[in-house]
Design a protein around this motif. Structure first.
Motif, short mmCIF file in Angstrom:
data_model
loop_
_atom_site.label_atom_id
_atom_site.label_comp_id
_atom_site.label_asym_id
_atom_site.label_seq_id
_atom_site.Cartn_x
_atom_site.Cartn_y
_atom_site.Cartn_z
N ALA A 392 26.09 45.71 35.75
CA ALA A 392 26.46 44.29 35.43
C ALA A 392 25.84 43.44 36.64
O ALA A 392 24.80 42.62 35.89
N MET A 393 26.13 43.61 37.61
CA MET A 393 25.35 42.60 38.63
C MET A 393 24.16 43.19 39.08
O MET A 393 24.06 44.68 39.36
N PRO A 394 22.98 42.43 39.23
CA PRO A 394 21.56 42.87 39.90
C PRO A 394 22.01 43.56 41.23
O PRO A 394 22.96 43.01 42.11
N GLY A 395 21.55 44.75 41.58
CA GLY A 395 21.85 45.47 42.87
C GLY A 395 23.05 46.71 42.84
O GLY A 395 23.24 47.24 43.64
N TYR A 396 23.71 46.74 41.58
CA TYR A 396 24.64 47.85 41.48
C TYR A 396 24.27 48.46 40.34
O TYR A 396 24.09 47.99 39.21
N ASP A 397 23.90 49.79 40.59
CA ASP A 397 23.60 50.39 38.96
C ASP A 397 24.90 50.82 38.50
O ASP A 397 25.79 50.65 38.92
N ALA A 398 24.45 51.40 37.08
CA ALA A 398 25.49 51.60 36.27
C ALA A 398 26.32 52.68 37.05
O ALA A 398 27.68 52.68 36.66
N GLU A 399 25.75 53.72 37.23
CA GLU A 399 26.62 55.00 37.57
C GLU A 399 27.81 54.44 38.87
O GLU A 399 28.80 54.64 38.83
N TYR A 400 27.23 53.78 39.80
CA TYR A 400 28.11 53.13 40.92
C TYR A 400 29.37 52.54 40.21
O TYR A 400 30.46 52.69 40.50
N ARG A 401 28.99 51.42 39.27
CA ARG A 401 30.10 51.00 38.69
C ARG A 401 30.75 51.77 37.83
O ARG A 401 32.28 51.49 37.82
N MET A 402 30.35 52.57 37.07
CA MET A 402 31.12 53.36 36.38
C MET A 402 32.12 54.57 37.13
O MET A 402 33.35 54.96 36.66
N ARG A 403 31.42 54.99 38.38
CA ARG A 403 32.20 55.92 39.11
C ARG A 403 33.54 54.92 39.87
O ARG A 403 34.66 55.32 39.82
N LEU A 404 33.41 53.77 40.00
CA LEU A 404 34.50 52.76 40.60
C LEU A 404 35.51 52.50 39.19
O LEU A 404 36.72 52.74 39.65
N PHE A 405 34.94 52.46 38.13
CA PHE A 405 36.08 52.25 36.99
C PHE A 405 36.97 53.77 36.78
O PHE A 405 38.11 53.56 36.62
N HIS A 406 36.22 54.89 36.80
CA HIS A 406 36.74 56.23 36.85
C HIS A 406 37.80 56.45 37.94
O HIS A 406 38.88 56.72 37.86
N ALA A 407 37.41 55.98 39.24
CA ALA A 407 38.04 56.01 40.44
C ALA A 407 39.51 55.05 40.24
O ALA A 407 40.71 55.45 40.58
N ILE A 408 39.45 53.91 39.85
CA ILE A 408 40.53 53.09 39.67
C ILE A 408 41.64 53.67 38.51
O ILE A 408 42.73 53.85 38.69
N ARG A 409 40.83 54.24 37.44
CA ARG A 409 41.77 54.68 36.59
C ARG A 409 42.53 55.95 36.97
O ARG A 409 43.68 55.94 36.69
N ASP A 410 41.85 56.97 37.52
CA ASP A 410 42.28 58.07 38.11
C ASP A 410 43.41 57.76 39.23
O ASP A 410 44.30 58.40 39.20
N PHE A 411 43.21 56.61 39.83
CA PHE A 411 43.97 56.57 41.10
C PHE A 411 45.18 55.79 40.83
O PHE A 411 46.28 55.77 41.61
N THR A 412 45.06 55.03 39.75
CA THR A 412 46.19 54.03 39.34
C THR A 412 47.11 54.32 37.86
O THR A 412 48.03 53.64 37.96
N ALA A 413 46.41 55.13 37.11
CA ALA A 413 46.74 55.26 35.82
C ALA A 413 46.99 56.44 34.97
O ALA A 413 47.51 56.64 34.16
N ASP A 414 46.01 57.30 35.49
CA ASP A 414 45.94 58.72 35.03
C ASP A 414 45.74 59.65 36.10
O ASP A 414 45.64 59.33 37.21
#
Lengths: 460, 460, 460, 460
Positions: A392-414
């Protein structure tokens, strides 16, 4: 003291452990228990010292506000099993102090067991919640008298107990179970007023487990929080278990039947509170880093929601501080956290948690749930395309962002998130229980006087 | 030091005071100002000591956590005008400390004024909020340049200021006004960067008042809280007021234009916080005593609502404790409350207040509003009938219960209650302002690291 | 039919009315009753038609969804006393229908009274809430048996009643009081099962009033909402009042003791609901126009709060629509609003109201409370200065903005605002009552089946 | 029309589907897609009729309030894929109507495609959300121009598109993708203003899936809701896909770039709303049946929480009714749900959902999370003991209660529950989006007039 490896070896002791309908041979080598086991073994290695007098810090008692504050901080770095052990030790000390005048012998027996446990460097968990049967009836009135754990035989050298204890985190990987009544028993319910220490591998102990560790077949990189935290919940059955006298701390003295539950409640809620502060800070952090990666840090409603999370984390931190600063002390000089602040905060934490998670999900966006897998990123045919579009934002690669999404899902909903959704409410007894305890410890007379002063009257 | 009587006499100094369209001759004798005046005069008498070196405690500065804690406690017993004075003194000291390195002379001038004020034993209020005009434009861009108070003439021996300051509690009964910019001024806005002390009776000062004291015609027994608390809000106009140099602490140094507002905000929010704890305890007490008189203390939903009020009061108390325990210190060794805890708590207090009032009204019932007057109880024809039917629980007479209903109405919905409904939100700048300041002082980097740890990644 | 003037004349009938401890000679000329009286008189003039067959629309009964919808709309334009009359008429019709099979004679008597009332073109109010005494005891067990209104004598030609009815809006300016039990009475409590119509000037009726109309001494321009709405709440005492048989609709038939309260509850909540939709729209409008005058319409948190008010107003409107669309019909073909939607909406309206008011105050700002008086604007010395500084956005003069601040304060926090804060909760019985009724009318079996389907099981 | 089997066969068409890093050969036979596929196939069989003129009801258009109401009801019984198809059809019709005057040819092309789709009896999904890149920049300003899907080549017979569409439920099991811009495009952004229909197996279409169906290794009896509902979310990549002209409904006409998104938003929110009513009823039902099995139906705080769920469900049902009753009609006579009610309700549903789930978890208790597995009940060694202790109330066996706990966990916190937690918020664009649309459709002028009336003023 034991090393991590010695701890792992000690678990292969014939204990009867079940998971998903099957008996587990050795919890130390079964994948479902891996995060919990690794976490606990590391806890042993961390403080290991050779020599007969060395003891783990989990066994030390705070004697001042400063020591209590230090305990709160260091506990956050401990593994879950050791934290549970420390909570149990503190609760047992508090209970021993409260029993000392009335039941000096029981008090001494508890202290002796503690000393021995410290030497053996074991880990223990508290087992408190009974099966309960029909909730409108007391222990002694149930259709099935085992609905609350009870003494079914009394022998010269010990007692035989029967019943079940529910929601026992880490039971399958501990050495001993601290058994205690879930509530006050009345005269006539002496058999249900039992507190004792039971070895996990004692004949008759059977532990049926649930776990929210992801199944081995899934990619654990998408469950970073579950892999880190790891919990198993034990449904602990006592199928006529013999307990020798020296491990029995209460066996019918109904006047102290609630002493252990109150002592444990106190320490568990404090432990929880420290954990909730960190949990709340983690939610703030997740909200902040995902909005950085999404490029939404300047959007007003995102900023407002993050500030809401900050207020939540700060109010929790404030109440932890107040609970420690206003500690009370036993006659022995042992510090205990303040009950009022601890319980009010526990209520606040639990009742607002759902809204905080909602706001985090609203901040993070739909990819919390629909982000492709990390394995998709490595697929030769679509990997680069997934990478291209998940950036999404320049300077943040896809893997970083995807790992964050997985972390949020895993930490709060699953995974561990589902566990947190429910335990945040139920640990220490549901929203209602915290309300009741907070009310009990509040200085109502002071409040009444303020009210009468404003009204310009005196009470009849 | 002055006695209460000397204070009263000092108010007849030619000041220009208006209320409901009319000029007030002497505030010391006008009924609308009575509660405020009586309250302030009692504050003088309380600590009066003879002798040239005697000074009021309102002027002392805390130098340790313990002194700050003591200040918080004793402040709750002070009258509103003296509390306001103490807040101003503390804020001015904090600002003087923050200016010392850059503007030593200004700092010294503020300190000198303070010493003199202490000797004269005067009371002062802070005037900060400007008229503001079009809120999307800065001070220097307004159609009417006086929308923000500014210097309109600069003379050798002083400056002339013009503008208005809004929402100034107790202005009409104070001796001096501490004038300061409401927000940071930019280069080019030097005329708006002005801080000074102005006598209430200085030519050009005109104060238009609103009051929520009940009109003299009503029976003040039905306004027990208003009669006790009493406030007048001043709309303070500076119609070309000359201020001599020794009373000017800032006159164009834009780099420190926000120093005073920040210092004041800090102390005001702490003062508020201590007050909110007492206010919350009072709500708990009102809920408890009215439910005793109504005979509803055992109804589950009443108990639940009272426990909700208890959690509110306790979370506020916890944050006050944390704000004090985590005080910071200026180079001079002066203690300041912690900004993070203070602001988070202010936000929590204000945002939950409406719900607390709702629950108190739900607990108390409709007679909060419809209770007959106390005078009805004394009427020969219906008094005994009113008494007969306004009695609820045995042991509580009708008058006791009726006074409670009037107190709840007056304290939460009418009279001072209306004042509290709005000031709870607006004191210190609205919900939004607290969010912003709390966010600014939160340790976001710590939270980010926790988030990255849970996700198992490092920031790019 | 009566004209407004005839209505005013009719009030001078010897009725015993009290206010602030004093007997009122004639409510039609006393300033405290002015807004209510003027409102009611205008209601007479509005529909006045000459001729013996002319009747007021307040007496007509809806027979279709369309007529019910029309009623809801036109009611919003009616004066409060006529609305109350219409509600009572509808409730009495519903009750008459529900009693018809069991108690045909009682039903007929109610219908006959209605016909007569329509001809006389009178206005009536419902009196339901008793003094209640000790709330843990039923009517027949009270220390003072008059805690619930009851029959104290039974004569051939009528009954004598004793007791008090609380929270009776507009009682002092109505012609008749519809008296009914506040709750179900049991066998043995026949004397408390009484419903009847009583003239306000019947010997023994004494009405003690409270009013939130501003005292005459204040400037009513600052109470525009109170002046418009105007309410007096009556504490109605029945000090051994004789009621002739033809006006007694229930006198011991305990099996129908709750029929009137249920019928009234239904119509009152619908009437309330229509009113709440308008109230909510008014809050949106106040928020919008004050933010226009303040120049804050583009600030994100202001926009967000206004959208929250919009959601509130829209959800209420939706539930009003659903309550009408899903009307039920009596055997006679009379339409009644749907109970489930009406009660759920009433709960939602009342429980969220406090937050809506908070947000409006946060949007409007501190001048809601501290705005100078309109008389200050007219003062020769400070008027132009007040005008200068109370102006914010170009195009909006100071008076417009000041009037808005006064309107918001008066409508939400003071005067009629205090009345709304409490009645929003208490009308129809407090938050708890709405929960109970909504639950009773919800289709729980449908919900249970959905749950069992998701779980893949059938109930045992 | 197609049968379920024909539908299954049709999916083996060379489509490029990925899951967890691997290419899926045939979605029709892969276990991860089983619930979705079975659900969709049953939807075909349900309405199958032979003959060339037979068409599925998913393709019919409502022309009256009654038909719209009927649609809402029957939709709840449809499979997810068919519901999605119906939503897309309705949205496309609405858009065609809105374009008709300006772009008659585009409108006709959309209608022609619809007719053909109906004949072929295909299922389609809407693809709208783009990758978006840097959210502070518009489509034409992105570093990567493909961040929003766009036309990269224009040919005589069609266009080539490139980009990705996120969060596309059921994409992998549909036949066609309706592609449309996610927001309004400006002049200069013609290439991004593209709407078209694309076959799932068109060269260049690649769908990367996530699924919350439990892994095959787990016991699906513990995921009864997930097994029933079943969803896969597609991350749909358009890697230079050719679309022939007859399937292109917009290709640069920026003035209608938002027409499709608005039309879709309208129908999606209505579809959601019907679903939310049922979801809310299901929550009520789960709360009720588990409290029956737990024996807690008479505990006051349990009753209060259930009544809270009832209010939630009822307010949603009311708004659904109002949205339908206040339908608007296109010039063609096609009914559309009311935008204001639909959006306000969507906001209410989403913002309160977290609290409802919390209350359900508080009602159900800790076994929601820690209930042993059903397989444990069948284990020879511990099965009978698990059964003994998981039984609570007489009359409810352990398996019934355990299945309820698993259903609650699966429905609200894990599996499909995690999916609901996030989609409840994000479907239709996050809380913020609903606020904005509701505000846009609210009658603000009416509200302003009410406010001015209360204030007794007219707008300048």
């Amino acid at each position: 003291m034991l090393t991590g490896q010695q701890y792992l070896d000690s678990l292969d002791d014939g204990r009867q452990i079940y998971l998903r309908g099957e008996r587990i041979d050795n919890v130390a080598t079964h994948p479902a228990f891996r995060p919990t086991i690794e976490d606990a073994a590391a806890g042993y290695d961390r403080y290991f010292q050779d020599g007969p007098d060395a003891t783990a810090p989990y066994y030390s008692i705070s004697r001042s506000v400063e020591e209590l504050r230090e305990l709160e901080k260091v506990q956050l770095t401990w593994d879950m099993l050791s934290t549970s052990t420390a909570t149990g030790i503190n609760a047992l000390m508090t209970a021993a102090s409260r029993m000392r005048a009335d039941l000096p012998e029981n008090s001494e027996r508890a202290m002796a067991w503690l000393e021995d446990a410290k030497k053996r460097d074991i880990r223990c968990v508290q087992t408190i919640t009974d099966a309960k049967g029909d909730r409108s009836l007391s222990a002694g009135k149930q259709e099935d008298p085992d609905s609350y754990l009870r003494i079914v035989e009394r022998h010269k050298d010990g007692v035989v107990i029967r019943g079940a204890k529910l929601h026992i985190t880490s039971a399958a990987v501990a050495h001993e179970l601290l058994v205690m009544p879930t509530k006050r028993m009345k005269t006539g319910e002496e058999d249900w007023a039992v507190t004792c220490a039971v070895s996990v591998n004692a004949p008759g102990v059977k532990i049926v487990n649930t776990t929210f560790a992801p199944p081995a077949e899934l990619d654990w990189r998408e469950y970073p929080a579950s892999a880190l935290i790891g919990t198993t919940e034990g449904f602990v059955i006592f199928d006529d278990v013999f307990v020798p006298n020296e491990r029995v701390f209460l066996a019918g003295e109904v006047e102290h039947s609630a002493t252990f539950a109150h002592s444990l409640g106190l320490w568990e809620r404090l432990g929880s509170l420290g954990h909730y502060v960190e949990l709340a800070d983690t939610l703030v952090g997740l909200a902040q880093v995902i909005s950085e990666a999404n490029g939404t840090t300047k959007i007003p409603h995102i900023k407002e929601k993050i500030s809401g999370l900050i207020v939540y984390a700060t109010m929790l931190r404030a109440s932890l501080e107040a609970a420690i600063t206003n500690a009370t002390f036993t006659p022995e000089g042992w510090a205990s956290p303040n009950e009022l602040f601890t319980n009010a905060a526990k209520f606040y934490a639990a009742s607002e948690y759902a809204v905080m998670i909602r706001d985090l999900h609203d901040i993070a966006g739909g990819s919390t749930l629909t982000s492709p897998a990390l394995a998709d990123l490595e697929n030769a045919e679509v990997g680069s395309l997934v990478g291209k579009y998940m950036k999404a934002m320049p300077g943040y690669d896809a893997e970083y962002r995807m790992r964050l999404f997985h972390a949020i899902r895993d930490f709060t909903a699953d995974g561990v998130g589902a566990w947190q959704l429910v335990t945040m409410l139920q640990a220490g007894g549901g929203l209602y229980a915290q309300r009741v305890v907070a009310t009990k410890h509040y200085d109502m007379e002071h409040a009444r006087q303020l009210a009468l002063k404003v009204a310009g009257i005196t009470a009849p």
